[in-house]
Design a protein around this motif. Structure first.
Motif, PDB file in Angstrom:
ATOM      1  N   ILE A  72     -22.274 -24.141  -3.180  1.00 55.01           N
ATOM      2  CA  ILE A  72     -23.563 -24.350  -2.681  1.00 55.01           C
ATOM      3  C   ILE A  72     -24.609 -24.370  -3.614  1.00 55.01           C
ATOM      4  O   ILE A  72     -25.862 -25.085  -3.487  1.00 55.01           O
ATOM      5  CB  ILE A  72     -24.005 -23.679  -1.336  1.00 55.01           C
ATOM      6  N   THR A  73     -24.483 -23.807  -4.877  1.00 51.48           N
ATOM      7  CA  THR A  73     -25.536 -23.788  -5.922  1.00 51.48           C
ATOM      8  C   THR A  73     -25.114 -24.943  -6.733  1.00 51.48           C
ATOM      9  O   THR A  73     -25.781 -25.205  -7.914  1.00 51.48           O
ATOM     10  CB  THR A  73     -25.537 -22.589  -6.612  1.00 51.48           C
ATOM     11  N   GLY A  74     -24.234 -25.661  -6.546  1.00 50.71           N
ATOM     12  CA  GLY A  74     -23.764 -26.893  -7.432  1.00 50.71           C
ATOM     13  C   GLY A  74     -22.830 -26.505  -8.770  1.00 50.71           C
ATOM     14  O   GLY A  74     -23.100 -27.516  -9.527  1.00 50.71           O
TER      15      GLY A  74
ATOM     16  N   ASP B  44     -29.336 -19.325  -6.206  1.00 48.92           N
ATOM     17  CA  ASP B  44     -30.326 -20.152  -6.956  1.00 48.92           C
ATOM     18  C   ASP B  44     -31.764 -20.045  -6.349  1.00 48.92           C
ATOM     19  O   ASP B  44     -32.806 -19.887  -6.761  1.00 48.92           O
ATOM     20  CB  ASP B  44     -29.952 -21.639  -7.135  1.00 48.92           C
ATOM     21  N   MET B  45     -31.922 -20.000  -4.852  1.00 48.09           N
ATOM     22  CA  MET B  45     -32.824 -19.843  -3.983  1.00 48.09           C
ATOM     23  C   MET B  45     -33.733 -18.529  -4.181  1.00 48.09           C
ATOM     24  O   MET B  45     -34.919 -18.425  -4.453  1.00 48.09           O
ATOM     25  CB  MET B  45     -32.494 -20.162  -2.564  1.00 48.09           C
ATOM     26  N   ARG B  46     -32.849 -17.614  -4.204  1.00 42.71           N
ATOM     27  CA  ARG B  46     -33.276 -16.350  -4.435  1.00 42.71           C
ATOM     28  C   ARG B  46     -33.781 -15.881  -5.842  1.00 42.71           C
ATOM     29  O   ARG B  46     -35.195 -15.339  -6.074  1.00 42.71           O
ATOM     30  CB  ARG B  46     -32.173 -15.220  -4.334  1.00 42.71           C
TER      31      ARG B  46
ATOM     32  N   ALA C 258     -27.641 -26.775   6.266  1.00 41.73           N
ATOM     33  CA  ALA C 258     -28.586 -25.720   6.437  1.00 41.73           C
ATOM     34  C   ALA C 258     -29.667 -25.952   7.569  1.00 41.73           C
ATOM     35  O   ALA C 258     -29.963 -25.137   8.415  1.00 41.73           O
ATOM     36  CB  ALA C 258     -29.222 -25.371   5.305  1.00 41.73           C
TER      37      ALA C 258
ATOM     38  N   GLU D 206     -20.873 -19.444  -3.187  1.00 39.32           N
ATOM     39  CA  GLU D 206     -21.879 -19.298  -3.963  1.00 39.32           C
ATOM     40  C   GLU D 206     -21.796 -20.391  -5.030  1.00 39.32           C
ATOM     41  O   GLU D 206     -22.923 -21.257  -5.200  1.00 39.32           O
ATOM     42  CB  GLU D 206     -22.031 -17.984  -4.519  1.00 39.32           C
TER      43      GLU D 206
ATOM     44  N   MET E  62     -25.431 -29.557  -7.444  1.00 36.97           N
ATOM     45  CA  MET E  62     -26.742 -29.296  -8.260  1.00 36.97           C
ATOM     46  C   MET E  62     -26.358 -29.619  -9.836  1.00 36.97           C
ATOM     47  O   MET E  62     -25.400 -29.291 -10.286  1.00 36.97           O
ATOM     48  CB  MET E  62     -26.936 -27.944  -8.229  1.00 36.97           C
TER      49      MET E  62
ATOM     50  N   ILE F  47     -24.982 -17.629   4.770  1.00 38.19           N
ATOM     51  CA  ILE F  47     -24.080 -18.689   4.029  1.00 38.19           C
ATOM     52  C   ILE F  47     -24.818 -19.210   3.071  1.00 38.19           C
ATOM     53  O   ILE F  47     -24.601 -19.170   1.690  1.00 38.19           O
ATOM     54  CB  ILE F  47     -23.295 -19.632   4.950  1.00 38.19           C
ATOM     55  N   PHE F  48     -26.102 -19.583   3.290  1.00 36.60           N
ATOM     56  CA  PHE F  48     -27.160 -20.294   2.512  1.00 36.60           C
ATOM     57  C   PHE F  48     -27.940 -19.293   1.768  1.00 36.60           C
ATOM     58  O   PHE F  48     -28.532 -19.851   0.680  1.00 36.60           O
ATOM     59  CB  PHE F  48     -27.631 -21.352   3.194  1.00 36.60           C
ATOM     60  N   GLU F  49     -28.090 -18.324   2.286  1.00 40.84           N
ATOM     61  CA  GLU F  49     -28.942 -17.347   1.577  1.00 40.84           C
ATOM     62  C   GLU F  49     -28.287 -16.375   0.573  1.00 40.84           C
ATOM     63  O   GLU F  49     -28.739 -15.988  -0.526  1.00 40.84           O
ATOM     64  CB  GLU F  49     -30.006 -16.627   2.838  1.00 40.84           C
ATOM     65  N   ASN F  50     -27.249 -16.031   1.324  1.00 44.30           N
ATOM     66  CA  ASN F  50     -26.497 -14.840   0.535  1.00 44.30           C
ATOM     67  C   ASN F  50     -24.938 -14.756   0.998  1.00 44.30           C
ATOM     68  O   ASN F  50     -24.350 -13.998   1.357  1.00 44.30           O
ATOM     69  CB  ASN F  50     -26.910 -13.366   1.078  1.00 44.30           C
ATOM     70  N   PRO F  51     -24.458 -15.880   0.252  1.00 46.49           N
ATOM     71  CA  PRO F  51     -22.950 -15.916   0.824  1.00 46.49           C
ATOM     72  C   PRO F  51     -22.130 -14.942  -0.020  1.00 46.49           C
ATOM     73  O   PRO F  51     -22.528 -14.328  -1.076  1.00 46.49           O
ATOM     74  CB  PRO F  51     -22.589 -17.390   0.024  1.00 46.49           C
TER      75      PRO F  51
ATOM     76  N   MET G 217     -25.921 -30.512   1.986  1.00 44.72           N
ATOM     77  CA  MET G 217     -26.052 -28.966   2.250  1.00 44.72           C
ATOM     78  C   MET G 217     -26.931 -28.607   2.875  1.00 44.72           C
ATOM     79  O   MET G 217     -27.364 -27.930   3.659  1.00 44.72           O
ATOM     80  CB  MET G 217     -25.599 -28.310   0.915  1.00 44.72           C
TER      81      MET G 217
END
Lengths: 216, 253
Positions: B248-250, A76-78, B212, B245, A1, B235-239, B208
């Motif tokens: 996957i958030t780059g 980030d999504m949250r 997902a 974290e 990102m 993993i992708f919502e709440n690692p 990713m």
């Protein structure tokens, strides 16, 4: 990102906090205008309706763009989902402020009437909850929102108490019916604003921890 | 309830000469589920994938310790029939690599190697495999044409059909869509979703969003270690790990 995404997300979060603050101020000013019977202040609050709508649309557009361009994940999504929910709740609170402000002109010519004490107290409690949600959202410290359930219960009690009080007033003196009815509506809007603060708190909790909670 | 594992690794370590490429990997791959391995380049995910059908044996300087259990048998043991292992654990690579033969021969090649001679049976296997790989309708009238004349997406599905023809239990996919356009990618992703009814799929991907979308479980690897392994949604919502974290958030990678 990309770094660009994180800068944009940070800005969006900051602007969302400011929008919630703006709505909170609309609610606060509207209650002041009502208690002081100040039509000028009330008109100023009503005139902010377009602004709150515009900010809502702008923030939503920015959020949708970030989702479409970056498909954020994890924290980030949250943050993004929390922002979307906050915007919706804050717009509603701002509109309640506008609705309360609009009542001032309708009750001006009605017989004198002392605003019920719980109303002001309710407003203070609700506004403090919104303040705390903003703090939690910005700082990601959840301490300030951990007792929201009991605070919401207190507001609900005030609402029921005010409702009964108003009914008694109106039954004893039918001339107070118009003002009394408006007071009930104001109290209802404040109680709903408290619920929106709770919803925002739930979303902030999810944003920070990734866990869903329900504030009852 | 945790699904039944088909592959388990216990304290798996791998060295390329002095480079410790996999460090104490212990994980369980669930049967009839899709597991995605993600992580930055060089983290060891493709190396781990290649351990599951001992493709790393082909590299001289590789040393491996620990256990890899497939159906409760250690595939690292000296007695393992590697040809049989690779029949059980098929592989699809990043770039479609059909043989320079006809569509039919590509799919029939594996069964022939494993002793199927009967033409009618081969015909049946070829059709079934191509149907399973969701490419039958596109190639049924050109089975004798060269596979190299197919589009990239079709070639990749043909390679999947070729893998299915030998009736594997597990299909390894090493970035199977990275050379494909979005439409071909969508077809492969849909196919993966169907394949897991009958097979176990392990996929390495840099995408990713793809991990997902297609996987049930995800493992995040970094510098040869399995940092976090869990349900994809979690993993992708709440690692739980900061490294996951941040990746996957780059924020790195």
């Amino acid at each position: 990102m990309s770094e660009k995404f994180h800068i944009e997300l940070k800005d969006l979060k900051q602007d969302t906090a400011e929008m919630v603050q703006f709505s909170r101020d609309m609610l606060s000013e509207s209650v002041h205008a009502l208690i002081l019977q100040d039509p000028v202040m009330a008109k100023q609050v009503s005139s902010k309706k377009k602004h709150i709508k515009d900010i809502t649309l702008t923030l939503e557009d920015r959020t949708y763009s970030l989702i479409a361009l970056y498909q954020p994940m994890a924290k980030d999504m949250r943050v993004i989902t929390c922002i979307l929910k906050m915007i919706t709740a804050a717009e509603r609170i701002g509109r309640y402020g506008k609705d309360i402000a609009n009542m001032v002109k309708h009750i001006q010519d009605q017989p004198e009437f002392t605003q019920p004490v719980p109303l002001q107290h309710m407003a203070e409690q609700v506004l403090k909850m919104i303040d705390d949600v903003i703090i939690a959202f910005e700082t990601e410290h959840l301490e300030v929102i951990k007792d929201f359930s009991s605070r919401d219960d207190a507001i609900d009690s005030l609402w029921h108490s005010l409702f009964r009080e108003m009914l008694t007033f109106m039954m004893e003196n039918p001339k107070t019916i118009t003002r009394g009815t408006y007071s009930i509506m104001v109290a209802r809007y404040l109680e709903r604003s408290g619920d929106h603060a709770c919803k925002m708190a739930e979303n902030v909790h999810y944003m920070v921890t990734g866990e869903r909670i329900e504030i009852k | 309830m945790t699904p039944e594992p088909i592959i388990s690794t216990r304290d798996l370590n791998l060295w390329y000469s002095d480079t410790h490429a996999l460090q104490s990997i212990s994980m369980k791959i669930s049967k009839n589920h899709v597991t995605a391995l993600i992580g930055p380049s060089g983290c060891g995910k493709s190396t781990l994938l290649r351990c599951f059908n001992r493709l790393n044996d082909l590299i001289d300087c590789v040393k491996i310790s620990g256990e890899i259990l497939l159906d409760n048998e250690n595939i690292q043991s000296a007695g393992t029939d590697v040809v049989l292992l690779r029949k059980k654990v098929g592989m699809v690579f990043q770039k479609p690599n059909p043989f320079p033969k006809s569509v039919y021969e590509n799919v029939a090649y594996g069964p022939r190697v494993h002793g199927v001679k009967d033409k009618a049976e081969l015909d049946k296997i070829v059709e079934q495999s191509l149907r399973h790989a969701a490419i039958w309708d596109e190639v049924k009238d050109r089975l004798n044409d060269s596979a190299l004349g197919l589009s990239g997406g079709q070639q990749q599905r043909l390679c999947i059909a070729r893998t299915l023809a030998v009736e594997p239990e597990v299909i390894l996919m090493d970035e199977p869509c990275s050379a494909l356009d979005p439409i071909a990618t969508a077809k492969i992703e849909k196919l993966i979703d169907i394949l897991k009814r009958d097979y176990t799929v392990i996929i390495v991907t840099h995408n990713m969003q793809q991990a997902a979308r297609v996987s049930d479980y995800t493992g995040f690897m970094y510098l040869g270690k399995l940092i976090e392994f869990g349900q994809t949604k979690q993993i992708f919502e709440n690692p739980q790990e900061d490294l996951t974290e941040n990746y996957i958030t780059g924020r790195f990678g």
